[in-house]
Every structure is written in C-alpha cells, then in structure tokens.
Design a protein around this motif. Structure first.
Motif, PDB file in Angstrom:
ATOM      1  N   UNK A 102       0.844  -1.186   0.000  1.00 40.40           N
ATOM      2  CA  UNK A 102       0.000   0.000   0.000  1.00 40.40           C
ATOM      3  C   UNK A 102       0.886   1.244   0.000  1.00 40.40           C
ATOM      4  N   UNK A 103       0.563   2.218  -0.831  1.00 45.64           N
ATOM      5  CA  UNK A 103       1.363   3.431  -0.883  1.00 45.64           C
ATOM      6  C   UNK A 103       0.546   4.635  -0.432  1.00 45.64           C
ATOM      7  N   UNK A 104       1.200   5.499   0.328  1.00 38.00           N
ATOM      8  CA  UNK A 104       0.603   6.740   0.808  1.00 38.00           C
ATOM      9  C   UNK A 104       1.541   7.871   0.410  1.00 38.00           C
ATOM     10  N   UNK A 105       1.005   8.913  -0.207  1.00 37.66           N
ATOM     11  CA  UNK A 105       1.812  10.045  -0.649  1.00 37.66           C
ATOM     12  C   UNK A 105       1.842  11.105   0.447  1.00 37.66           C
ATOM     13  N   UNK A 106       3.050  11.566   0.768  1.00 38.74           N
ATOM     14  CA  UNK A 106       3.245  12.633   1.751  1.00 38.74           C
ATOM     15  C   UNK A 106       3.474  13.933   0.995  1.00 38.74           C
ATOM     16  N   UNK A 110      -1.672  20.742  -0.031  1.00 39.42           N
ATOM     17  CA  UNK A 110      -2.805  20.070  -0.646  1.00 39.42           C
ATOM     18  C   UNK A 110      -3.000  20.562  -2.074  1.00 39.42           C
ATOM     19  N   UNK A 111      -3.213  19.629  -2.984  1.00 37.44           N
ATOM     20  CA  UNK A 111      -3.395  19.948  -4.392  1.00 37.44           C
ATOM     21  C   UNK A 111      -4.335  18.896  -4.985  1.00 37.44           C
ATOM     22  N   UNK A 112      -5.610  19.258  -5.241  1.00 43.20           N
ATOM     23  CA  UNK A 112      -6.584  18.269  -5.733  1.00 43.20           C
ATOM     24  C   UNK A 112      -6.140  17.547  -6.999  1.00 43.20           C
ATOM     25  N   UNK A 113      -5.518  18.289  -7.924  1.00 45.20           N
ATOM     26  CA  UNK A 113      -5.119  17.657  -9.185  1.00 45.20           C
ATOM     27  C   UNK A 113      -4.039  16.620  -8.956  1.00 45.20           C
ATOM     28  N   UNK A 114      -3.045  16.965  -8.173  1.00 40.41           N
ATOM     29  CA  UNK A 114      -1.961  16.025  -7.914  1.00 40.41           C
ATOM     30  C   UNK A 114      -2.453  14.859  -7.068  1.00 40.41           C
ATOM     31  N   UNK A 115      -3.357  15.120  -6.146  1.00 40.80           N
ATOM     32  CA  UNK A 115      -3.914  14.030  -5.350  1.00 40.80           C
ATOM     33  C   UNK A 115      -4.681  13.057  -6.235  1.00 40.80           C
ATOM     34  N   UNK A 116      -5.441  13.591  -7.203  1.00 38.20           N
ATOM     35  CA  UNK A 116      -6.173  12.724  -8.130  1.00 38.20           C
ATOM     36  C   UNK A 116      -5.205  11.901  -8.971  1.00 38.20           C
ATOM     37  N   UNK A 117      -4.106  12.526  -9.411  1.00 41.62           N
ATOM     38  CA  UNK A 117      -3.093  11.794 -10.168  1.00 41.62           C
ATOM     39  C   UNK A 117      -2.467  10.690  -9.315  1.00 41.62           C
ATOM     40  N   UNK A 121      -2.478   6.725 -10.024  1.00 42.50           N
ATOM     41  CA  UNK A 121      -1.232   5.957 -10.134  1.00 42.50           C
ATOM     42  C   UNK A 121      -1.228   4.746  -9.219  1.00 42.50           C
ATOM     43  N   UNK A 122      -2.178   4.708  -8.272  1.00 46.45           N
ATOM     44  CA  UNK A 122      -2.257   3.548  -7.390  1.00 46.45           C
ATOM     45  C   UNK A 122      -2.109   3.840  -5.912  1.00 46.45           C
ATOM     46  N   UNK A 123      -1.978   5.116  -5.544  1.00 47.75           N
ATOM     47  CA  UNK A 123      -1.843   5.450  -4.122  1.00 47.75           C
ATOM     48  C   UNK A 123      -3.153   5.188  -3.384  1.00 47.75           C
ATOM     49  N   UNK A 124      -3.020   4.873  -2.108  1.00 48.78           N
ATOM     50  CA  UNK A 124      -4.194   4.635  -1.262  1.00 48.78           C
ATOM     51  C   UNK A 124      -4.502   5.836  -0.365  1.00 48.78           C
ATOM     52  N   UNK A 125      -3.603   6.818  -0.367  1.00 47.44           N
ATOM     53  CA  UNK A 125      -3.835   7.963   0.490  1.00 47.44           C
ATOM     54  C   UNK A 125      -2.949   9.126   0.133  1.00 47.44           C
ATOM     55  N   UNK A 126      -3.378  10.311   0.542  1.00 46.33           N
ATOM     56  CA  UNK A 126      -2.638  11.565   0.360  1.00 46.33           C
ATOM     57  C   UNK A 126      -2.675  12.269   1.703  1.00 46.33           C
ATOM     58  N   UNK A 127      -1.520  12.492   2.299  1.00 39.39           N
ATOM     59  CA  UNK A 127      -1.449  13.018   3.657  1.00 39.39           C
ATOM     60  C   UNK A 127      -0.485  14.200   3.697  1.00 39.39           C
ATOM     61  N   UNK A 128      -0.853  15.234   4.422  1.00 35.32           N
ATOM     62  CA  UNK A 128       0.022  16.395   4.574  1.00 35.32           C
ATOM     63  C   UNK A 128       1.225  16.021   5.431  1.00 35.32           C
ATOM     64  N   UNK A 129       2.399  16.538   5.049  1.00 34.68           N
ATOM     65  CA  UNK A 129       3.613  16.238   5.807  1.00 34.68           C
ATOM     66  C   UNK A 129       3.559  16.781   7.232  1.00 34.68           C
ATOM     67  N   UNK A 130       2.761  17.821   7.446  1.00 33.29           N
ATOM     68  CA  UNK A 130       2.694  18.400   8.785  1.00 33.29           C
ATOM     69  C   UNK A 130       1.537  17.857   9.615  1.00 33.29           C
ATOM     70  N   UNK A 148      -9.236   4.162   1.582  1.00 33.83           N
ATOM     71  CA  UNK A 148      -8.576   5.252   0.876  1.00 33.83           C
ATOM     72  C   UNK A 148      -8.682   6.499   1.734  1.00 33.83           C
ATOM     73  N   UNK A 149      -7.575   7.167   1.942  1.00 33.81           N
ATOM     74  CA  UNK A 149      -7.562   8.321   2.848  1.00 33.81           C
ATOM     75  C   UNK A 149      -7.158   9.597   2.116  1.00 33.81           C
ATOM     76  N   UNK A 150      -8.006  10.618   2.251  1.00 37.56           N
ATOM     77  CA  UNK A 150      -7.740  11.951   1.727  1.00 37.56           C
ATOM     78  C   UNK A 150      -8.143  12.980   2.773  1.00 37.56           C
ATOM     79  N   UNK A 151      -7.467  14.119   2.839  1.00 38.00           N
ATOM     80  CA  UNK A 151      -7.920  15.184   3.734  1.00 38.00           C
ATOM     81  C   UNK A 151      -9.326  15.619   3.340  1.00 38.00           C
TER      82      UNK A 151
END
Length: 255
Positions: A102-106, A110-117, A121-130, A148-151
């Motif tokens: 499972x991959x989570x992007x740090x 926040x950027x909706x377009x990049x999160x959608x990309x 690509x196969x990520x299961x989540x997008x999380x803020x580094x802070x 699936x986790x998104x802010x």
C-alpha cells in the motif's frame, strides 16, 4: 505481535530519518528509510528475497525535486541513477511490481489535481507532511484495511478532477471510434513514434497515402499535431503498434 513494515521514501534525509524514528517508537511498527526511488526499489526487492515484504510505502510527492502534476507516470525501472524517479512514478511502478504494497503520498501542500493523479497511479492515500503522528498512523493502519484516505478539504476537488478525467477519456474514446480500421492502425504507428516513411514501409503503403491517412486522423480527432493525436490516443487507451508484428491495445487485446 504482527508488526507493520513501513518504508519511508524521501530525499530530505533529516525528514525521512525523523519520521522513521517517530514511527519506530510504535510497538507494532517496523520502519526503514530510503532516499530515492531506485533505493526504495532495491529495499523492496531485497525484502521480498528475504521473505520480509513491506506493507506500506510512504512516498514524498516531490521525490527527486521534480513536480509530478503534469507528467504521466513512467516505469520506475527506466531510471538507473539515484534521484531520477519522481513520487508518482514510484507509486505506479510499485503498484505494478508489488501490488500488495500500500502506498501513501506525503505532500507539502494540498493539491486536488496532484492528489487525483496519485490515486490514479495507485496510491491509497494523500497526507500532509505536517499532519500529526496519530493521524499518519491512522492512515497507515487504514490503508491496510483497503481504505482510501484523503484530507476532507480535498475530497470535493479530487472528485471533480476524477470526473473530468473520466469525461475526457470518454470523449477521446468516442473520437478514436470514429476512425476507420486503417486510420486506427496508422494512429497506433504514430503512438509508437514511427514517422511517415516507417509507417508506409510497415503497412505497405505509399508515403502519399500515409500522409492522407495521418491528415484524416488529425482531422477526425480534432487536433493539429502528431503529439496531440498521440496524447489523445493514450487517454483513449490506444497502445503503440508492436514493432514485432502485433498491435497492442489496452487490456492486452491484439488487433
């Protein structure tokens, strides 16, 4: 106790090591860090060889210092030098090579377009580094339950991006369907990067005839260049002609 094996992939060493140390303090987490995409792949491969697979990959959205917003994911194995693999490419490559991970992007912001990309690509989540450590741990445990986790602030924007992408894909597919079988074959040759002369030799046609077909393809697709036609074709799932003799389309079908 079953331990969760986590690999942190970030080329900012202090951040990667600090995050790894914080996660390692959890009794059910075992963690390591890698400073680049190729290094991460070596860690993953070594873990498989040793029978100790990683469960979760935490990937820096800006890995390698390259923005990922406008680029399509490329196979991670194409990059041999350290630092040449960006975050989304690594996510896509891991999904192909080790789909159980499972991959989570740090992300730094926040950027909706990049999160959608990233999700595409196969990520299961997008999380803020802070975000807090407790939040990150909740995401790590959640993706292992196939969540699936998104802010919350990104949900509406990501849904709009995914809907727009789906609409563009459907429109592209409709335009490609308007082509004749011969025009589709020419389009696949274009996707493979063949020039007019090479297409003519492959299809046993005159260069003049190929030029006419290419012009018809551009006209029917509503574009003004070969590059634009290739981009539209890829959105529609049209793959390149197989230069060994077969034509490859999405889903592995041959034509």
């Amino acid at each position: 106790m079953v331990r969760i094996r986590v690999l942190v992939v970030d080329d900012h060493r202090i951040f990667a090591e600090s995050l790894a140390a914080a996660l390692a303090a959890e009794p059910d987490v075992e963690v390591a860090a890698a400073g680049s995409g190729p290094a991460a792949l070596r860690c993953l491969e070594r873990a498989v060889a040793e029978g100790r697979r990683y469960d979760v990959l935490l990937v820096d959205a800006d890995l390698g210092g390259r923005p990922t917003g406008g680029r399509s994911p490329v196979p991670v194995r194409d990059a041999e030098e350290e630092g040449l693999v960006d975050g989304l490419s690594l996510v896509a490559g891991v999904r192909t090579a080790q789909p159980a991970v499972r991959t989570v992007v740090l992300a730094g912001k926040d950027d909706p377009r990049r999160a959608a990309l990233a999700l595409g690509a196969g990520a299961c989540g997008w999380v803020a580094k802070d975000c807090s450590l407790s939040r990150l741990l909740a995401v790590i445990r959640g993706v292992l339950r196939d969540e699936t986790h998104l802010p919350p602030a990104l949900l509406t924007g990501v849904l709009k991006e995914l809907t727009a992408a789906r609409r563009h894909r459907s429109e592209s597919e409709r335009l490609v369907e308007s082509l004749t079988p011969r025009e589709r074959e020419v389009l696949r040759c274009m996707v493979a990067g063949l020039g007019r002369k090479a297409v003519a030799e492959r299809l046993y046609l005159s260069p003049h005839t190929v030029r006419t077909h290419m012009q018809n393809v551009l006209g029917k697709l509503g574009v003004h260049s070969t590059l634009a036609a290739v981009a539209l074709a890829r959105r529609a799932g049209v793959g390149p002609v197989d230069l060994t003799g077969n034509v490859v389309e999405r889903g592995g079908q041959l034509a």
